[in-house]
Design an enzyme around this catalytic site. Structure first.
Site, PDB file in Angstrom:
ATOM      1  N   SER A  42      50.719  75.074  41.232  1.00 44.48           N
ATOM      2  CA  SER A  42      50.198  76.337  40.723  1.00 44.48           C
ATOM      3  C   SER A  42      49.209  76.123  39.577  1.00 44.48           C
ATOM      4  CB  SER A  42      51.379  77.233  40.309  1.00 44.48           C
ATOM      5  OG  SER A  42      50.983  78.559  40.145  1.00 44.48           O
ATOM      6  N   ASP A  71      52.458  80.794  51.245  1.00 41.08           N
ATOM      7  CA  ASP A  71      52.096  81.158  49.876  1.00 41.08           C
ATOM      8  C   ASP A  71      51.046  82.259  49.901  1.00 41.08           C
ATOM      9  OD1 ASP A  71      51.822  81.200  47.141  1.00 41.08           O
ATOM     10  OD2 ASP A  71      50.613  79.368  47.044  1.00 41.08           O
ATOM     11  N   HIS A 109      54.994  78.941  47.944  1.00 42.73           N
ATOM     12  CA  HIS A 109      54.324  78.380  46.781  1.00 42.73           C
ATOM     13  C   HIS A 109      55.040  77.133  46.266  1.00 42.73           C
ATOM     14  CE1 HIS A 109      51.465  78.799  43.500  1.00 42.73           C
ATOM     15  NE2 HIS A 109      52.429  78.728  42.605  1.00 42.73           N
TER      16      HIS A 109
END
Length: 448
Positions: free
Chosen positions: A161, A365, A425
């Site tokens: 991320s 994601d 994610h």
């Protein structure tokens, strides 16, 4: 500070039977160390190292991996460690797919103020990527000087991320420091997992992605596209704070029109309590909404209780005044002017320097969807990009007996891309076996 690791089952039994008893240190195979580094006079960063625990190999025969969490403000020592790749899960039970069997693991709470890291003054928080990288280089120099046994071991940075954006900047500065001779280590590459490299490309791809998955209709797609057009204008004018607000507006529209799709896995929905909280805070500042979605969700009650209870007692060096995760929202707020700035140029510099760059993304994601990753990848100026793009992907399976395709990948020279299927994610949380296989491939321990 170096301490003998706890025998966790014994520790838990001890805590249950005698809550007030002083903690002792039984001996166990394997080794852990942890410490603080004062990266600036008013800022301290916490790191936690697990030596590789492999019955057939010494840790010197295996790589060292530093894991960087997102947010910014998400704790590596908490979330990455206990929720994704560390030796134990958040119930302190052994994780079957821990990366510790194939690498030594270094978890760092960065930027300062994240997790157990802390600042002593309100103006000491990092406000941009340059500060984040500068602080990390102080920590890495201290780490390799104090633990010289790792100077020659292949060192990889893995990230997730916003941690990917930070990892890109840190990797470039680390490369420069190694060239100058100020840091001695065997830097072998960086992996950008579901990374916030080009925020505008991510946000612009949400509409088409959600529409293709039946989560938006024509009307919603049109509205989201209009926000995307404004966002693009803001970026082109360098109005990054306005771009951040438009990012928040886009997320709010998505939440409302998809009936609360989860930004980290589109097959999930936000829990009712989060949906209610977000609805109540809709009229509040956009940073409050973003903070709730992307920072506080990493500091769940269960994990916070673990980190501020048994783990804090175990570590023994966390100041009483420091609460794990307490400064996370301030870390996030202070980085707001940097949120939407792309770092595609940094990835280009890494490739040009010959540094191994791996990109991986979870199929499910949303916040950093694969379509957005592929969009910024096409913007690279790397001379070998055309060759890379024309290559055919190869399927990957978690084991030779499996017929279930777990991922696709391709690599050319020092760039690789992994498309991880059935993962959101947090790839190691959703597809632990495939994440472990990918790590082994990236570090040269396993072939396709």
């Amino acid at each position: 500070m170096e301490l003998v690791p706890w025998h966790w089952p014994a520790l838990l039994l001890l805590l249950r039977l005698s809550p007030g008893i002083a903690l002792v240190q039984p001996v166990e195979q394997g080794k852990e160390v942890w410490d603080y580094v004062t990266v600036r006079s008013n800022a301290s960063m916490f790191w936690w190292l697990y030596y590789a625990n492999n019955s057939c190999k010494n840790f010197t025969e295996l790589p060292l991996i530093m894991w960087l969490q997102g947010g910014p403000g998400g704790s590596s020592t908490g979330f990455g460690n206990f929720e994704e790749i560390g030796p134990l899960d958040d119930e302190l039970k052994p994780r079957k797919t821990t990366w510790l069997q194939s690498a030594s693991l270094l978890f760092v709470d960065n930027p300062v103020g994240t997790g157990y890291s802390f600042v002593n003054q309100s103006d000491a928080y990092a406000t941009n990527l340059d500060m984040v990288a500068s602080d990390m280089l102080v920590l890495l120099q201290n780490f390799f000087d104090s633990r010289p046994e790792f100077k020659t071991i292949p060192f990889y940075i893995f990230s997730e991320s916003y941690g990917g954006k930070m990892a890109a900047g840190i990797s470039l500065e680390l490369y420069k420091a190694i060239q100058k001779g100020s840091i001695k280590c065997n830097f072998a590459g960086v992996t950008l997992g579901d990374s916030w490299i080009s925020p505008v490309d991510s946000v612009l791809s949400w509409g088409p992605y959600l529409y293709s998955m039946s989560l938006l209709d024509d009307r919603s797609l049109t509205e989201l596209t209009k926000i995307g057009e404004k966002l693009l204008d803001a970026m082109n004018m360098g109005l990054y704070e306005w771009a951040t607000q438009l990012w928040a507006d886009a997320e709010t529209l998505v939440e409302q029109d998809t009936d609360g799709v989860n930004f980290y896995n589109i097959l999930n929905k936000n829990p009712p309590e989060l949906a209610k909280k977000m609805s109540q805070e809709f009229t509040q500042h956009h940073l409050v909404r973003l903070d709730h979605r992307h920072v506080r969700q990493l500091h769940k009650d269960k994990l916070s209780a673990l980190m501020n209870g048994p783990i804090k007692k175990k570590l023994g060096i966390i100041p009483d005044s420091v609460t794990w995760g307490e400064q996370a929202s301030l870390v996030f707020k202070n980085m707001q002017k940097d949120f939407m700035k792309p770092v595609i140029n940094i990835v280009d510099e890494l490739l040009e320097a010959g540094i191994n760059v791996t990109i991986c993304n979870g199929q499910l994601d949303l916040i950093v969807d694969t379509m957005g990753q592929e969009a910024w990848l096409r913007k690279l100026k790397w001379p070998e990009l055309t060759t890379f793009s024309q290559m055919k992907r190869k399927p990957l399976y978690v084991n030779p007996e499996s017929y279930d395709t777990s991922a696709f990948y391709k690599s050319h020279k020092n760039l690789a891309f992994y498309w991880i299927l059935k993962a959101g994610h947090m790839i190691p949380s959703d597809q632990g076996e495939m994440a472990l296989k990918m790590m082994r491939m990236v570090t040269g321990q396993e072939m396709n």
